[in-house]
Design a protein around this motif. Structure first.
Motif, PDB file in Angstrom:
ATOM      1  N   GLN A 186       0.864  -1.150   0.064  1.00  0.00           N
ATOM      2  CA  GLN A 186      -0.171  -0.051   0.014  1.00  0.00           C
ATOM      3  C   GLN A 186       0.885   1.093  -0.017  1.00  0.00           C
ATOM      4  O   GLN A 186       2.091   1.235   0.493  1.00  0.00           O
ATOM      5  CB  GLN A 186      -0.814  -0.081   1.167  1.00  0.00           C
ATOM      6  N   THR A 187       0.475   2.308  -0.607  1.00  0.00           N
ATOM      7  CA  THR A 187       1.203   3.581  -0.669  1.00  0.00           C
ATOM      8  C   THR A 187       0.627   4.476   0.462  1.00  0.00           C
ATOM      9  O   THR A 187      -0.535   4.631   0.481  1.00  0.00           O
ATOM     10  CB  THR A 187       1.055   4.164  -2.117  1.00  0.00           C
ATOM     11  N   LEU A 188       1.682   4.956   1.151  1.00  0.00           N
ATOM     12  CA  LEU A 188       1.321   5.767   2.385  1.00  0.00           C
ATOM     13  C   LEU A 188       1.797   7.365   1.793  1.00  0.00           C
ATOM     14  O   LEU A 188       2.962   7.553   1.202  1.00  0.00           O
ATOM     15  CB  LEU A 188       1.778   5.646   3.602  1.00  0.00           C
ATOM     16  N   THR A 189       0.864   8.124   2.262  1.00  0.00           N
ATOM     17  CA  THR A 189       1.555   9.671   1.842  1.00  0.00           C
ATOM     18  C   THR A 189       1.872  10.302   3.235  1.00  0.00           C
ATOM     19  O   THR A 189       1.077  10.191   4.453  1.00  0.00           O
ATOM     20  CB  THR A 189       0.366  10.453   1.613  1.00  0.00           C
ATOM     21  N   PHE A 190       3.033  10.925   3.382  1.00  0.00           N
ATOM     22  CA  PHE A 190       3.691  11.439   4.531  1.00  0.00           C
ATOM     23  C   PHE A 190       3.643  12.972   3.873  1.00  0.00           C
ATOM     24  O   PHE A 190       4.378  13.561   3.146  1.00  0.00           O
ATOM     25  CB  PHE A 190       4.816  11.045   4.957  1.00  0.00           C
ATOM     26  N   ASP A 191       2.979  13.771   4.788  1.00  0.00           N
ATOM     27  CA  ASP A 191       2.851  15.331   4.651  1.00  0.00           C
ATOM     28  C   ASP A 191       3.727  16.060   5.553  1.00  0.00           C
ATOM     29  O   ASP A 191       3.199  16.090   6.920  1.00  0.00           O
ATOM     30  CB  ASP A 191       1.253  15.906   4.633  1.00  0.00           C
ATOM     31  N   PHE A 192       4.595  16.544   5.379  1.00  0.00           N
ATOM     32  CA  PHE A 192       5.610  17.213   6.578  1.00  0.00           C
ATOM     33  C   PHE A 192       4.976  18.283   6.945  1.00  0.00           C
ATOM     34  O   PHE A 192       5.544  18.949   7.639  1.00  0.00           O
ATOM     35  CB  PHE A 192       7.016  17.144   5.860  1.00  0.00           C
ATOM     36  N   ALA A 193       4.025  19.128   6.209  1.00  0.00           N
ATOM     37  CA  ALA A 193       3.366  20.442   6.772  1.00  0.00           C
ATOM     38  C   ALA A 193       2.634  20.044   7.981  1.00  0.00           C
ATOM     39  O   ALA A 193       2.198  20.947   8.644  1.00  0.00           O
ATOM     40  CB  ALA A 193       2.668  20.984   5.624  1.00  0.00           C
ATOM     41  N   ASN A 194       2.446  18.708   8.137  1.00  0.00           N
ATOM     42  CA  ASN A 194       1.528  18.250   9.523  1.00  0.00           C
ATOM     43  C   ASN A 194       2.624  17.368  10.145  1.00  0.00           C
ATOM     44  O   ASN A 194       2.383  16.369  10.353  1.00  0.00           O
ATOM     45  CB  ASN A 194       0.350  17.500   8.927  1.00  0.00           C
ATOM     46  N   GLN A 195       3.718  17.839  10.872  1.00  0.00           N
ATOM     47  CA  GLN A 195       4.461  17.212  11.651  1.00  0.00           C
ATOM     48  C   GLN A 195       3.857  16.684  12.858  1.00  0.00           C
ATOM     49  O   GLN A 195       2.632  16.993  13.293  1.00  0.00           O
ATOM     50  CB  GLN A 195       5.534  18.039  12.136  1.00  0.00           C
ATOM     51  N   VAL A 196       4.214  15.717  13.458  1.00  0.00           N
ATOM     52  CA  VAL A 196       3.927  14.878  14.695  1.00  0.00           C
ATOM     53  C   VAL A 196       4.137  15.553  15.971  1.00  0.00           C
ATOM     54  O   VAL A 196       5.098  16.536  15.894  1.00  0.00           O
ATOM     55  CB  VAL A 196       4.772  13.350  15.001  1.00  0.00           C
ATOM     56  N   ALA A 197       3.144  15.916  16.671  1.00  0.00           N
ATOM     57  CA  ALA A 197       2.842  16.815  17.989  1.00  0.00           C
ATOM     58  C   ALA A 197       4.325  16.532  18.833  1.00  0.00           C
ATOM     59  O   ALA A 197       4.597  15.396  18.912  1.00  0.00           O
ATOM     60  CB  ALA A 197       1.669  16.428  18.638  1.00  0.00           C
TER      61      ALA A 197
END
Length: 178
Positions: free
Chosen positions: A9-20
């Motif tokens: 499966q392809t996961l999308t990682f959006d670095f504009a939404n960093q982990v808290a």
């Protein structure tokens, strides 16, 4: 979170939404190092152990991109996987028998792994990959993953290989199952 087991499966990682609790994306920084963490936050003893695979690390190509995709298929590229905290990586044949000629990365997270066990992928000196060309409108990367369990968080961290204080981390949420 992964939603399927033993399938790509392809996961999308959006670095504009960093982990808290982690640093925000800073467009003034150079990001040229990438690490992946399967079942992040869970130790191997707490059920976070297993064998995971990843392939096709791509930068969002909505515009022109100078980032060279990491596919593990080029004989001309040296792919290095450096594990930490009880996760070790190797380059192997695809676990899917229908695409066994494909080459991928395998990550084994041990039963004694730390909750932050991960694997750094590199194609250059000093654990680097090509510079990731983030902009205000291009902040996403995708990675194909193959997991033995559904519902696990997968974290992607990018940083400046020359300055480990320049980092950003995000976790993916499955939007499509391949």
């Amino acid at each position: 979170l992964t939603t399927a087991t033993n399938t790509w499966q392809t996961l999308t990682f959006d670095f504009a939404n960093q982990v808290a609790g982690t640093a925000a994306l800073n467009l003034a920084y150079t990001y040229n190092k990438a690490s992946i963490f399967f079942d992040y936050g869970k130790t191997g003893a707490a059920g976070g152990s297993g064998t995971f695979y990843f392939d096709d690390v791509l930068f969002d190509t909505s515009g022109s991109s100078s980032f060279t995709p990491i596919t593990f298929d080029s004989a001309a590229v040296t792919y290095t996987l450096t594990g930490s905290g009880g996760a070790e990586g190797t380059v192997v044949a695809d676990p899917d028998p229908t695409t066994a000629s494909n080459i991928v990365a395998r990550v084994v997270k041990s039963a004694t792994a730390e909750s932050s066990a991960g694997t750094t992928v590199s194609t250059g000196a000093n654990n680097t990959v090509g510079t990731i060309p983030f902009t205000a409108t291009s902040t996403r990367m995708t990675v194909r993953v193959y997991s033995p369990r559904a519902g696990i968080p997968v974290r992607l961290k990018v940083e400046d290989a020359a300055d480990p204080t320049h980092t950003v981390e995000t976790e993916a949420f499955t939007t499509q199952v391949d």
